[in-house]
Write a protein that holds these residues in place. Structure first.
Motif, PDB file in Angstrom:
ATOM      1  N   ALA A 252      -5.132   3.135   6.149  1.00  0.00           N
ATOM      2  CA  ALA A 252      -4.008   3.735   6.868  1.00  0.00           C
ATOM      3  C   ALA A 252      -2.863   2.730   6.902  1.00  0.00           C
ATOM      4  O   ALA A 252      -3.078   1.514   6.847  1.00  0.00           O
ATOM      5  CB  ALA A 252      -4.426   4.102   8.289  1.00  0.00           C
ATOM      6  N   LEU A 253      -1.646   3.246   6.972  1.00  0.00           N
ATOM      7  CA  LEU A 253      -0.485   2.363   6.959  1.00  0.00           C
ATOM      8  C   LEU A 253      -0.155   1.933   8.383  1.00  0.00           C
ATOM      9  O   LEU A 253       0.162   2.773   9.238  1.00  0.00           O
ATOM     10  CB  LEU A 253       0.710   3.076   6.325  1.00  0.00           C
ATOM     11  N   PRO A 254      -0.196   0.625   8.658  1.00  0.00           N
ATOM     12  CA  PRO A 254       0.043   0.133  10.013  1.00  0.00           C
ATOM     13  C   PRO A 254       1.530  -0.040  10.302  1.00  0.00           C
ATOM     14  O   PRO A 254       2.070  -1.143  10.271  1.00  0.00           O
ATOM     15  CB  PRO A 254      -0.696  -1.207  10.022  1.00  0.00           C
ATOM     16  N   GLU A 255       2.202   1.089  10.561  1.00  0.00           N
ATOM     17  CA  GLU A 255       3.626   1.049  10.883  1.00  0.00           C
ATOM     18  C   GLU A 255       3.870   1.826  12.173  1.00  0.00           C
ATOM     19  O   GLU A 255       2.945   2.382  12.745  1.00  0.00           O
ATOM     20  CB  GLU A 255       4.462   1.561   9.710  1.00  0.00           C
ATOM     21  N   TYR A 256       5.116   1.870  12.618  1.00  0.00           N
ATOM     22  CA  TYR A 256       5.341   2.296  14.000  1.00  0.00           C
ATOM     23  C   TYR A 256       5.186   3.790  14.230  1.00  0.00           C
ATOM     24  O   TYR A 256       5.022   4.203  15.376  1.00  0.00           O
ATOM     25  CB  TYR A 256       6.689   1.787  14.519  1.00  0.00           C
ATOM     26  N   ARG A 257       5.206   4.641  13.214  1.00  0.00           N
ATOM     27  CA  ARG A 257       4.938   6.065  13.440  1.00  0.00           C
ATOM     28  C   ARG A 257       3.440   6.283  13.682  1.00  0.00           C
ATOM     29  O   ARG A 257       3.049   6.977  14.627  1.00  0.00           O
ATOM     30  CB  ARG A 257       5.406   6.907  12.248  1.00  0.00           C
ATOM     31  N   ASN A 258       2.610   5.700  12.814  1.00  0.00           N
ATOM     32  CA  ASN A 258       1.168   5.830  13.007  1.00  0.00           C
ATOM     33  C   ASN A 258       0.712   5.105  14.269  1.00  0.00           C
ATOM     34  O   ASN A 258      -0.086   5.627  15.055  1.00  0.00           O
ATOM     35  CB  ASN A 258       0.427   5.282  11.788  1.00  0.00           C
ATOM     36  N   GLY A 259       1.217   3.883  14.473  1.00  0.00           N
ATOM     37  CA  GLY A 259       0.860   3.148  15.680  1.00  0.00           C
ATOM     38  C   GLY A 259       1.411   3.804  16.923  1.00  0.00           C
ATOM     39  O   GLY A 259       0.773   3.800  17.987  1.00  0.00           O
ATOM     40  N   GLY A 260       2.604   4.402  16.818  1.00  0.00           N
ATOM     41  CA  GLY A 260       3.199   5.094  17.955  1.00  0.00           C
ATOM     42  C   GLY A 260       2.406   6.317  18.361  1.00  0.00           C
ATOM     43  O   GLY A 260       2.304   6.649  19.552  1.00  0.00           O
ATOM     44  N   LEU A 261       1.833   7.018  17.385  1.00  0.00           N
ATOM     45  CA  LEU A 261       0.963   8.163  17.683  1.00  0.00           C
ATOM     46  C   LEU A 261      -0.154   7.749  18.629  1.00  0.00           C
ATOM     47  O   LEU A 261      -0.468   8.461  19.596  1.00  0.00           O
ATOM     48  CB  LEU A 261       0.378   8.707  16.375  1.00  0.00           C
ATOM     49  N   LEU A 262      -0.757   6.601  18.383  1.00  0.00           N
ATOM     50  CA  LEU A 262      -1.893   6.161  19.199  1.00  0.00           C
ATOM     51  C   LEU A 262      -1.461   5.771  20.607  1.00  0.00           C
ATOM     52  O   LEU A 262      -2.178   6.031  21.581  1.00  0.00           O
ATOM     53  CB  LEU A 262      -2.597   4.988  18.507  1.00  0.00           C
ATOM     54  N   ILE A 263      -0.297   5.166  20.733  1.00  0.00           N
ATOM     55  CA  ILE A 263       0.194   4.829  22.073  1.00  0.00           C
ATOM     56  C   ILE A 263       0.632   6.084  22.818  1.00  0.00           C
ATOM     57  O   ILE A 263       0.300   6.296  23.997  1.00  0.00           O
ATOM     58  CB  ILE A 263       1.349   3.810  21.982  1.00  0.00           C
ATOM     59  N   ASP A 264       1.346   6.969  22.133  1.00  0.00           N
ATOM     60  CA  ASP A 264       1.894   8.153  22.804  1.00  0.00           C
ATOM     61  C   ASP A 264       0.825   9.181  23.161  1.00  0.00           C
ATOM     62  O   ASP A 264       1.044  10.023  24.037  1.00  0.00           O
ATOM     63  CB  ASP A 264       2.979   8.792  21.934  1.00  0.00           C
ATOM     64  N   THR A 265      -0.318   9.148  22.507  1.00  0.00           N
ATOM     65  CA  THR A 265      -1.417  10.040  22.894  1.00  0.00           C
ATOM     66  C   THR A 265      -2.375   9.376  23.872  1.00  0.00           C
ATOM     67  O   THR A 265      -3.358   9.986  24.299  1.00  0.00           O
ATOM     68  CB  THR A 265      -2.217  10.505  21.653  1.00  0.00           C
ATOM     69  N   GLY A 266      -2.109   8.121  24.228  1.00  0.00           N
ATOM     70  CA  GLY A 266      -2.930   7.438  25.211  1.00  0.00           C
ATOM     71  C   GLY A 266      -4.176   6.790  24.665  1.00  0.00           C
ATOM     72  O   GLY A 266      -4.981   6.243  25.430  1.00  0.00           O
ATOM     73  N   VAL A 267      -4.366   6.827  23.342  1.00  0.00           N
ATOM     74  CA  VAL A 267      -5.521   6.148  22.757  1.00  0.00           C
ATOM     75  C   VAL A 267      -5.393   4.645  22.973  1.00  0.00           C
ATOM     76  O   VAL A 267      -6.366   3.954  23.285  1.00  0.00           O
ATOM     77  CB  VAL A 267      -5.647   6.473  21.259  1.00  0.00           C
ATOM     78  N   LEU A 268      -4.182   4.134  22.821  1.00  0.00           N
ATOM     79  CA  LEU A 268      -3.893   2.728  23.070  1.00  0.00           C
ATOM     80  C   LEU A 268      -2.922   2.598  24.240  1.00  0.00           C
ATOM     81  O   LEU A 268      -1.947   3.354  24.326  1.00  0.00           O
ATOM     82  CB  LEU A 268      -3.269   2.073  21.835  1.00  0.00           C
ATOM     83  N   THR A 269      -3.187   1.636  25.100  1.00  0.00           N
ATOM     84  CA  THR A 269      -2.268   1.312  26.190  1.00  0.00           C
ATOM     85  C   THR A 269      -1.989  -0.184  26.155  1.00  0.00           C
ATOM     86  O   THR A 269      -2.920  -0.991  26.260  1.00  0.00           O
ATOM     87  CB  THR A 269      -2.858   1.673  27.554  1.00  0.00           C
TER      88      THR A 269
ATOM     89  N   GLN B  73       0.833  -1.205   0.000  1.00  0.00           N
ATOM     90  CA  GLN B  73       0.000   0.000   0.000  1.00  0.00           C
ATOM     91  C   GLN B  73       0.869   1.258   0.000  1.00  0.00           C
ATOM     92  O   GLN B  73       0.538   2.250  -0.654  1.00  0.00           O
ATOM     93  CB  GLN B  73      -0.938  -0.003   1.202  1.00  0.00           C
ATOM     94  N   TRP B  74       1.984   1.245   0.717  1.00  0.00           N
ATOM     95  CA  TRP B  74       2.932   2.367   0.690  1.00  0.00           C
ATOM     96  C   TRP B  74       3.433   2.584  -0.735  1.00  0.00           C
ATOM     97  O   TRP B  74       3.536   3.721  -1.212  1.00  0.00           O
ATOM     98  CB  TRP B  74       4.076   2.070   1.646  1.00  0.00           C
ATOM     99  N   LEU B  75       3.702   1.483  -1.432  1.00  0.00           N
ATOM    100  CA  LEU B  75       4.122   1.593  -2.827  1.00  0.00           C
ATOM    101  C   LEU B  75       2.985   2.144  -3.692  1.00  0.00           C
ATOM    102  O   LEU B  75       3.203   3.001  -4.550  1.00  0.00           O
ATOM    103  CB  LEU B  75       4.581   0.225  -3.341  1.00  0.00           C
ATOM    104  N   THR B  76       1.755   1.691  -3.436  1.00  0.00           N
ATOM    105  CA  THR B  76       0.618   2.205  -4.191  1.00  0.00           C
ATOM    106  C   THR B  76       0.459   3.701  -3.975  1.00  0.00           C
ATOM    107  O   THR B  76       0.264   4.468  -4.930  1.00  0.00           O
ATOM    108  CB  THR B  76      -0.673   1.468  -3.791  1.00  0.00           C
TER     109      THR B  76
END
Length: 412
Positions: A311-328, A286-289
């Protein structure tokens, strides 16, 4: 891992290559986590507002007029404010539209495939500008200059191309020289990157009916003969033709699946027969697309259905959710453990990232005061979620992601 089913292997693989299946299964795991039934993550919906606010602020700062380009490898090619795509155009001189598009697609494909973690000590000093780049930007800039120098071409008289013979002749030493690798600036995964390009060469040879002249750019001839092309059509061809190059080893029968991983909870009546237990992502494809949208558009071919991509499931996007507290993460030692890409926690983290960013995108558009229909996910990611995740990581962990993932470069 191989799972055998009653559904034919090809039919099951085709189902798992649909972005609708990615969204549906990611949504299933997200609702389960919201209900408190996940072993791995808690979801705090109240913190989604914080993530939306941050992404909107970062987007407005980076693109004050909200003229936001697509999230693609071309943004890294432009690192340092240098328009290297225009430099490629100048080098192509009087080339016709088709030749330009093929060269742009050639460059985008090898650039995406070389875009894996570079390691903390590598950097690239760009000739001509004197600029120094690291990480994804450094790999993109180094890749452009390697392309200009004909590193991926088998024809010295035609350096601005990528072809199977040129890729097959590539050695790790030559790639290292092109990327400025020294004892002081080691590049992580050099042998693996070379091997990936060799597997790309095999795929180009095997599917020459799609990749004419055994070039990635042959995709333009295959799909670009009309006024428009669907984004999912581009992705489908990539998934069908390039699946054998990924090292994950996940397959149904003898059909390789690529970035598609077992998760025991992905089951139920809504899961098509023969595909239960699999969570697909196809992040790099998908990143290539996303990175091919512009070459088609530049050639006058309208790309439709942009929001069919996820959405691209990689560590910047996933990290955003952990670092904002959406995911714990639930495990107390989650941040101290080195996880494998196929671990259930990582598969679930990526699935939650797809689903939650899909929910976040229209809310970001609202926060920016624009119609969500006019701000596709590709622009929200660029504006956006990836940049906000990177900024939080820089402040909190000197750029490192919130979870440690051992990766061969084909996922993260």
């Amino acid at each position: 891992m191989s799972i055998t089913t009653d559904t034919t292997d090809a039919e099951a693989a085709a189902i798992l290559r649909r972005t609708g299946e990615i969204r549906s299964r990611a949504g299933l795991l997200t609702e389960r986590a919201r209900a408190g039934d996940s072993e791995w993550f808690r979801v705090d919906d109240d913190r989604l507002d914080d993530a939306v606010t941050l992404v909107a602020e970062v987007t407005r700062r980076r693109y004050p007029t909200l003229d936001i380009p697509f999230h693609s490898r071309w943004r890294h090619v432009e690192a340092g404010g240098v328009d290297r795509a225009a430099d490629l155009d100048r080098r192509l001189d009087t080339a016709d539209t088709g030749r330009r598009a093929r060269a742009q697609i050639d460059l985008a494909v090898v650039s995406v495939l070389l875009d894996a973690g570079a390691g903390p000590d590598w950097y690239f000093d760009e000739p001509g500008t004197g600029l120094r780049f690291t990480r994804s930007e450094g790999l993109a800039v180094a890749g452009v200059h390697a392309f200009f120098d004909g590193v991926f071409s088998s024809d010295p008289a035609d350096p601005l191309r990528v072809d199977a013979a040129g890729l097959r002749a590539l050695t790790a030493d030559r790639l290292a020289a092109a990327f400025g690798v020294t004892d002081r600036t080691p590049l992580v995964g050099l042998e693996g990157r070379t091997a990936l390009l060799h597997r790309l060469a095999d795929a180009l040879d095997t599917r020459s009916e799609v990749y004419t002249d055994t070039r990635p750019g042959g995709l333009f001839d295959h799909l670009g003969g009309t006024d428009s092309v669907g984004a999912h059509d581009i992705l489908s061809v990539l998934l069908d033709t390039l699946a054998p190059i990924w090292l994950a080893g996940n397959q149904i029968g003898e059909v390789p699946l690529g970035d598609c991983w077992p998760h025991p909870v992905v089951r139920g009546e809504q899961i098509p027969a023969g595909t239960a237990g699999w969570m697909p992502f196809h992040k790099l494809s998908q990143w290539l697309t996303y990175s091919l949208l512009e070459p088609f558009s530049w050639a006058g071919v309208e790309v439709t259905g942009l929001d069919e991509l996820t959405a691209l499931p990689e560590y910047r996007n996933g990290g955003l959710l952990i670092d904002t507290g959406v995911l714990t993460p639930r495990p107390a030692d989650a941040a101290d453990t080195v996880w494998q890409v196929g671990d259930e926690l990582v598969v679930e983290w990526r699935a939650l990232t797809v689903a939650l960013l899909g929910e976040l995108a229209p809310r970001v558009a609202d926060a920016l005061g624009v119609d969500p229909a006019s701000l596709p996910l590709a622009c929200v990611l660029e504006g956006g979620t990836w940049a906000a995740g990177r900024e939080l990581a820089a402040v909190r962990r000197n750029g490192l992601p919130p979870l440690q993932i051992a990766s061969d470069g084909t996922v993260f």
